[in-house]
Design a protein around this motif. Sequence first.
Motif, PDB file in Angstrom:
ATOM      1  N   HIS A   1      -3.325  -3.055   9.336  1.00  0.00           N
ATOM      2  CA  HIS A   1      -3.240  -2.423  10.651  1.00  0.00           C
ATOM      3  C   HIS A   1      -3.940  -1.065  10.642  1.00  0.00           C
ATOM      4  CE1 HIS A   1      -1.188  -0.900  14.332  1.00  0.00           C
ATOM      5  NE2 HIS A   1      -0.996  -2.175  14.610  1.00  0.00           N
ATOM      6  N   GLY A   2      -3.752  -0.310   9.574  1.00  0.00           N
ATOM      7  CA  GLY A   2      -4.394   1.000   9.468  1.00  0.00           C
ATOM      8  C   GLY A   2      -5.901   0.935   9.412  1.00  0.00           C
ATOM      9  N   SER A   3      -6.468  -0.157   8.874  1.00  0.00           N
ATOM     10  CA  SER A   3      -7.923  -0.275   8.765  1.00  0.00           C
ATOM     11  C   SER A   3      -8.583  -0.455  10.120  1.00  0.00           C
ATOM     12  CB  SER A   3      -8.294  -1.467   7.866  1.00  0.00           C
ATOM     13  OG  SER A   3      -7.868  -1.272   6.542  1.00  0.00           O
ATOM     14  N   TRP A   4      -7.996  -1.332  10.939  1.00  0.00           N
ATOM     15  CA  TRP A   4      -8.692  -1.655  12.184  1.00  0.00           C
ATOM     16  C   TRP A   4      -8.100  -0.992  13.416  1.00  0.00           C
ATOM     17  CZ3 TRP A   4      -6.975  -5.291  16.111  1.00  0.00           C
ATOM     18  CH2 TRP A   4      -5.743  -5.904  15.849  1.00  0.00           C
ATOM     19  N   LEU A   5      -6.893  -0.437  13.315  1.00  0.00           N
ATOM     20  CA  LEU A   5      -6.304   0.227  14.472  1.00  0.00           C
ATOM     21  C   LEU A   5      -5.971   1.696  14.212  1.00  0.00           C
ATOM     22  CD1 LEU A   5      -4.032  -2.564  15.984  1.00  0.00           C
ATOM     23  CD2 LEU A   5      -6.171  -1.651  16.886  1.00  0.00           C
ATOM     24  N   GLY A   6      -6.289   2.200  13.043  1.00  0.00           N
ATOM     25  CA  GLY A   6      -6.192   3.639  12.798  1.00  0.00           C
ATOM     26  C   GLY A   6      -4.798   4.191  12.630  1.00  0.00           C
ATOM     27  N   THR A   7      -3.834   3.345  12.265  1.00  0.00           N
ATOM     28  CA  THR A   7      -2.474   3.845  12.062  1.00  0.00           C
ATOM     29  C   THR A   7      -2.351   4.402  10.641  1.00  0.00           C
ATOM     30  OG1 THR A   7      -1.915   1.523  11.660  1.00  0.00           O
ATOM     31  CG2 THR A   7      -1.200   2.503  13.755  1.00  0.00           C
ATOM     32  N   THR A   8      -2.908   5.588  10.455  1.00  0.00           N
ATOM     33  CA  THR A   8      -2.859   6.266   9.160  1.00  0.00           C
ATOM     34  C   THR A   8      -2.374   7.694   9.362  1.00  0.00           C
ATOM     35  OG1 THR A   8      -5.114   7.190   9.256  1.00  0.00           O
ATOM     36  CG2 THR A   8      -4.879   4.937   8.423  1.00  0.00           C
ATOM     37  N   VAL A   9      -1.564   8.166   8.422  1.00  0.00           N
ATOM     38  CA  VAL A   9      -1.152   9.564   8.403  1.00  0.00           C
ATOM     39  C   VAL A   9      -1.306  10.072   6.975  1.00  0.00           C
ATOM     40  CG1 VAL A   9       0.454   9.344  10.331  1.00  0.00           C
ATOM     41  CG2 VAL A   9       1.298   9.036   7.999  1.00  0.00           C
ATOM     42  N   PHE A  10      -1.461  11.371   6.855  1.00  0.00           N
ATOM     43  CA  PHE A  10      -1.564  11.975   5.533  1.00  0.00           C
ATOM     44  C   PHE A  10      -1.042  13.397   5.623  1.00  0.00           C
ATOM     45  CE2 PHE A  10      -5.213  13.621   7.696  1.00  0.00           C
ATOM     46  CZ  PHE A  10      -5.508  14.844   7.102  1.00  0.00           C
ATOM     47  N   ASP A  11      -0.886  14.018   4.488  1.00  0.00           N
ATOM     48  CA  ASP A  11      -0.677  15.454   4.462  1.00  0.00           C
ATOM     49  C   ASP A  11      -1.550  16.027   3.370  1.00  0.00           C
ATOM     50  OD1 ASP A  11       0.714  18.162   4.775  1.00  0.00           O
ATOM     51  OD2 ASP A  11       1.819  16.881   6.165  1.00  0.00           O
ATOM     52  N   GLY A  12      -1.762  17.326   3.435  1.00  0.00           N
ATOM     53  CA  GLY A  12      -2.616  17.982   2.469  1.00  0.00           C
ATOM     54  C   GLY A  12      -1.907  19.170   1.862  1.00  0.00           C
ATOM     55  N   ALA A  13      -1.683  19.125   0.575  1.00  0.00           N
ATOM     56  CA  ALA A  13      -1.124  20.260  -0.150  1.00  0.00           C
ATOM     57  C   ALA A  13      -2.154  20.718  -1.179  1.00  0.00           C
ATOM     58  CB  ALA A  13       0.196  19.888  -0.816  1.00  0.00           C
ATOM     59  N   ARG A  14      -1.847  21.800  -1.874  1.00  0.00           N
ATOM     60  CA  ARG A  14      -2.789  22.378  -2.824  1.00  0.00           C
ATOM     61  C   ARG A  14      -2.113  22.691  -4.150  1.00  0.00           C
ATOM     62  NH1 ARG A  14      -8.133  22.543  -3.783  1.00  0.00           N
ATOM     63  NH2 ARG A  14      -9.360  23.522  -2.152  1.00  0.00           N
ATOM     64  N   TYR A  15      -2.843  22.436  -5.229  1.00  0.00           N
ATOM     65  CA  TYR A  15      -2.475  22.874  -6.570  1.00  0.00           C
ATOM     66  C   TYR A  15      -3.574  23.803  -7.059  1.00  0.00           C
ATOM     67  CZ  TYR A  15      -1.756  22.489 -11.671  1.00  0.00           C
ATOM     68  OH  TYR A  15      -1.571  22.756 -13.010  1.00  0.00           O
ATOM     69  N   PHE A  16      -3.198  24.994  -7.477  1.00  0.00           N
ATOM     70  CA  PHE A  16      -4.166  25.948  -8.027  1.00  0.00           C
ATOM     71  C   PHE A  16      -3.403  26.938  -8.895  1.00  0.00           C
ATOM     72  CE2 PHE A  16      -2.610  27.577  -4.023  1.00  0.00           C
ATOM     73  CZ  PHE A  16      -2.359  28.917  -4.259  1.00  0.00           C
ATOM     74  N   GLU A  17      -4.058  27.410  -9.917  1.00  0.00           N
ATOM     75  CA  GLU A  17      -3.459  28.402 -10.817  1.00  0.00           C
ATOM     76  C   GLU A  17      -2.096  27.956 -11.339  1.00  0.00           C
ATOM     77  OE1 GLU A  17      -3.556  32.146  -8.720  1.00  0.00           O
ATOM     78  OE2 GLU A  17      -5.687  31.933  -8.247  1.00  0.00           O
TER      79      GLU A  17
END
Length: 287
Positions: free
Chosen positions: A28-44
């Motif tokens: 469903h996510g491929s052809w109808l765009g039902t995708t969610v994500f989040d973005g976090a960071r690792y540094f130092e």
Amino acid sequence: MATGNNIRTYFEGSWHRSDLAVMRAADHGSWLGTTVFDGARYFEGIAPDLMAHCERVNRSAEALMITPTLSAQQMHDLIWEGLKTYPEDAAVYIRPMYWALDGDFLGIVPKPGATGFAISLEEIAMAAPGSATTLTTTRFRRPTLDCAVVNAKAGCLYPNNARMLAEARAKGFGNALVADALGNVAETATANVFIVKDGEVFTPIPNGTFLAGITRARHIANLRAAGIAVHETVLGFDDVRAADEVFLSGNMMKVTPVRAFDDVQYQPGLMTQKVRELYWDWAHSGG
């Protein structure tokens, strides 16, 4: 194509040292765009506000009628498991993501409980402290909840961001300052925006047209704890033109000074520097 390198992928119970293929053509996510994500960071060696990002991706999934399959704590622990395979001095972009696998009898509404999940870890360098960008206007605007899922960090929102960025770059600028449906300043194509005037800080009040970011909230809390006035309010483009300083707030780079908005020039100033220092001090203090 990946933005960075040295990618690790968590999928179906295991970590893989590659940019693993995880979606199928009929998902469903491929052809109808039902995708969610989040973005976090690792540094130092740290991953600031990681739990808050894990909690938000579950809320985003629910907003798109995708059933979350992991608790925020489970996700948090899996991410740290993957991060331990990187050197402490690596800068890693962290993306937990969900997508719907199946639809209902018409195919449109996601079927409850049919969920894909993956975590992508990707080395992407942090911006150097002196890095800055420029802004211009765009004809594209932020949508409202009645016509788009603006209460989620959803993949389907990002083509609109791409149009904004492409228009700004075609005009010779680094990013676009974007209006909401009423013509007030919302954010940029990629990050929340702050302005500084007479020693005080101002940022658009969340009105349901843009994602008020986790890093944005952290900057507000840090500034107020330092005794600096921060106002969440309605801002127009003339307010930005009249500002003493302008900076952007986003998870990818945390703080980005702005050098220009169209023909108005700014000098990255003491407040922008202070915001960065406060964030780094907070992050290394363990929150």
